[in-house]
Design a protein around this motif. Structure first.
Motif, PDB file in Angstrom:
ATOM      1  N   ASP A   4      -4.123   0.466  -6.202  1.00 23.13           N
ATOM      2  CA  ASP A   4      -4.298   1.817  -5.678  1.00 23.13           C
ATOM      3  C   ASP A   4      -5.250   2.617  -6.566  1.00 23.13           C
ATOM      4  N   THR A   5      -5.034   2.533  -7.878  1.00 23.63           N
ATOM      5  CA  THR A   5      -5.872   3.267  -8.821  1.00 23.63           C
ATOM      6  C   THR A   5      -7.321   2.824  -8.728  1.00 23.63           C
ATOM      7  N   ALA A  28      -1.140   7.090  -5.994  1.00 17.38           N
ATOM      8  CA  ALA A  28      -1.522   5.812  -6.587  1.00 17.38           C
ATOM      9  C   ALA A  28      -0.386   5.319  -7.465  1.00 17.38           C
ATOM     10  N   MET A  32       0.832  -1.196   0.000  1.00 16.18           N
ATOM     11  CA  MET A  32       0.000   0.000   0.000  1.00 16.18           C
ATOM     12  C   MET A  32       0.864   1.241   0.000  1.00 16.18           C
ATOM     13  N   SER A  33       0.722   2.064  -1.018  1.00 14.18           N
ATOM     14  CA  SER A  33       1.516   3.270  -1.131  1.00 14.18           C
ATOM     15  C   SER A  33       0.847   4.403  -0.371  1.00 14.18           C
ATOM     16  N   PHE A  64      -4.692   8.038   0.801  1.00 14.36           N
ATOM     17  CA  PHE A  64      -4.128   6.791   1.326  1.00 14.36           C
ATOM     18  C   PHE A  64      -3.726   6.915   2.789  1.00 14.36           C
ATOM     19  N   GLU A 117      -3.938  12.244  -3.620  1.00 19.82           N
ATOM     20  CA  GLU A 117      -3.855  10.785  -3.510  1.00 19.82           C
ATOM     21  C   GLU A 117      -3.142  10.375  -2.234  1.00 19.82           C
ATOM     22  N   GLU A 136      -8.785   1.488  -6.155  1.00 20.22           N
ATOM     23  CA  GLU A 136      -9.359   1.903  -4.872  1.00 20.22           C
ATOM     24  C   GLU A 136      -9.820   3.358  -4.937  1.00 20.22           C
ATOM     25  N   ARG A 189      -5.298   4.187   5.202  1.00 22.52           N
ATOM     26  CA  ARG A 189      -4.422   3.239   5.874  1.00 22.52           C
ATOM     27  C   ARG A 189      -4.421   3.425   7.392  1.00 22.52           C
TER      28      ARG A 189
END
Length: 478
Positions: A116-117, A111, A106-107, A197, A193, A119, A201
């Motif tokens: 990621d994209t 993304a 997970m970044s 995240f 982005e 999500e 997260r």
């Protein structure tokens, strides 16, 4: 329900295995669709149970279509590159959107993978919740820094903010004519982005300690986004320099006969930005209560007092730029009060008075003894509060009136030169970003008000501000 809604989309969204439901082996195919209930409710404090029920109904469809926040321990690993975290997801019940035992990279720097994209795509398809200033005021008034209410508010933001951030990140990525690939615009998208995240997260705030850490993270995110306005302006300058085949007509970009109304995009973008900052700012300030305030909302805001502070700030910049500044006279009902966000009111006053000071000073620079004062008149009507700012700075040509609300028009010289001044300490920027007036109107309209400009070339300009009374109308946070 969320599977059905996504399958009807025409964008060809394909969810990765990590986001697909894992049905129980004993479940029949017709029972495989999960029934989700996050039980996240935004309390209204002193609001009636009918209001709470109406809010719950308005948000139920969105909550029912949202994936539950994964409960996993995020551990930083040396095998991953910088700013990448590994989250081990334990075995979940059948209504989880993560496959049992699945491990994702997970970044938190934007993304950087297909998952990621997807999500971000998933959350961008959801609709933000409808929240009113009245509800925020009543909730804050009843909370009294209660641990339980602060937890509920944090849980609401943990669910709501990713939706709003994802929608803006996706819009920035889809900008045409290469605008989304300009260095500054791309930097803004990566910032959104990364914020998305960071919140996704972060574990759901279920304890006081987690809630406090979550609030600190929100404060950091809010600070990181302070440079967004200047970076958007830089992106427009970069596009004009690198893409000579893209023409600009007002706020409409043209390429090969295809138009794109960049002004409408920025109106949506900045209106959403105002909403995000209000939600974050309200939650942060509930931790730091001040006398006479409910979060960032002042119970009895006096517009004339806010205006005086804005005048002092504008005068300081004007005198640093020109060495002189015109007088400002306040008239009318100076004691009127309303429940409002003084920070937004200060922004509107500061931008408008700064413009008036610049116009008057440049007109009378060679004969300062004849410099005309600026007047600000306050009046209270049955529906709203009206404020008029009048100057005798020479006015605006009638042909330029329709360009006042664009993000590319300024009467203060080269925008690129003004942006370069940001990196020079001690050099004040009087005007030149072309964002001040349209952003002032957005701040006024965000909560039910409006802003109008009337001008007489050869004489001066009048600006009318209308503010909605918080108690008279329920205005949704954008």
């Amino acid at each position: 329900r969320w599977q059905g809604s996504l399958s009807r989309c025409s964008m060809g969204l394909r969810l990765p295995p990590a986001l697909l439901p894992s049905p129980s082996p004993s479940s029949s195919p017709s029972q495989a669709t999960p029934q989700l209930d996050l039980h996240l409710h935004f309390p209204l404090g002193a609001a009636s149970s009918k209001q709470a029920h109406a809010y719950s109904n308005s948000s139920s469809d969105r909550r029912a279509s949202s994936p539950p926040v994964r409960q996993g321990a995020a551990t930083k690993t040396s095998q991953c590159k910088a700013n990448v975290w590994r989250q081990s997801v334990p075995e979940q019940p059948h209504n989880s959107l993560a496959a049992p035992g699945h491990v994702r990279l997970m970044s938190i720097d934007g993304a950087e993978s297909e998952e990621d994209t997807h999500e971000i795509m998933y959350y961008s398809l959801r609709h933000p919740a409808t929240i009113t200033l009245k509800e925020m005021y009543q909730f804050g008034a009843s909370s009294n820094k209660s641990k339980r209410t602060l937890l509920l508010a944090a849980q609401f933001l943990h669910e709501e903010l990713p939706v709003r951030l994802a929608r803006r990140a996706r819009e920035l990525k889809r900008l045409p004519f290469g605008l989304g690939e300009m260095v500054s615009i791309k930097g803004v998208r990566k910032l959104y982005e990364r914020s998305f995240f960071r919140i996704r997260r972060f574990p759901k705030p279920s304890t006081t300690e987690l809630e406090e850490r979550f609030t600190e993270m929100l404060d950091d995110i809010k600070t990181e986004h302070n440079s967004v306005q200047a970076n958007i302006a830089r992106g427009l300058q970069e596009l004009a320099k690198e893409r000579k085949d893209v023409q600009q007509q007002k706020d409409v970009l043209m390429h090969a006969g295809m138009p794109f109304d960049f002004g409408q995009f920025l109106d949506r973008f900045y209106l959403s930005r105002v909403g995000v900052r209000v939600l974050i700012g309200q939650h942060i300030m509930l931790h730091h209560p001040q006398e006479g305030f409910i979060g960032i909302i002042q119970k009895e805001c006096v517009p004339s007092v806010v205006c005086e502070h804005a005048i002092e700030d504008a005068r300081a910049i004007c005198e640093m730029s020109y060495g002189i500044s015109p007088e400002v006279i306040l008239e009318g009902n100076l004691g009127l009060k309303l429940s409002y966000i003084p920070e937004h009111l200060h922004y509107i006053f500061f931008e408008l008075i700064k413009n008036s000071m610049r116009a008057v000073t440049e007109r009378f620079r060679d004969k300062p003894e004849k410099m005309e004062p600026i007047t600000v008149v306050f009046a209270e009507g049955s529906e709203d509060i009206a404020i008029k700012i009048s100057d005798k700075g020479g006015g605006i040509p009638r042909s330029g009136m329709d360009r006042l609300w664009t993000y590319t028009f300024t009467t203060a010289g080269n925008t690129l030169e003004k942006l370069q001044q940001l990196n020079t300490p001690g050099r004040p920027i009087m005007a030149g970003f072309a964002h001040g007036l349209p952003l002032s109107r957005i701040h006024a309209r965000a909560f039910g008000g409006d802003l109008h400009v009337m001008s007489m070339q050869g004489h001066g300009t009048d600006v009318y501000i209308h503010l909605c009374k918080l108690g008279d109308r329920e205005v949704s946070v954008p």
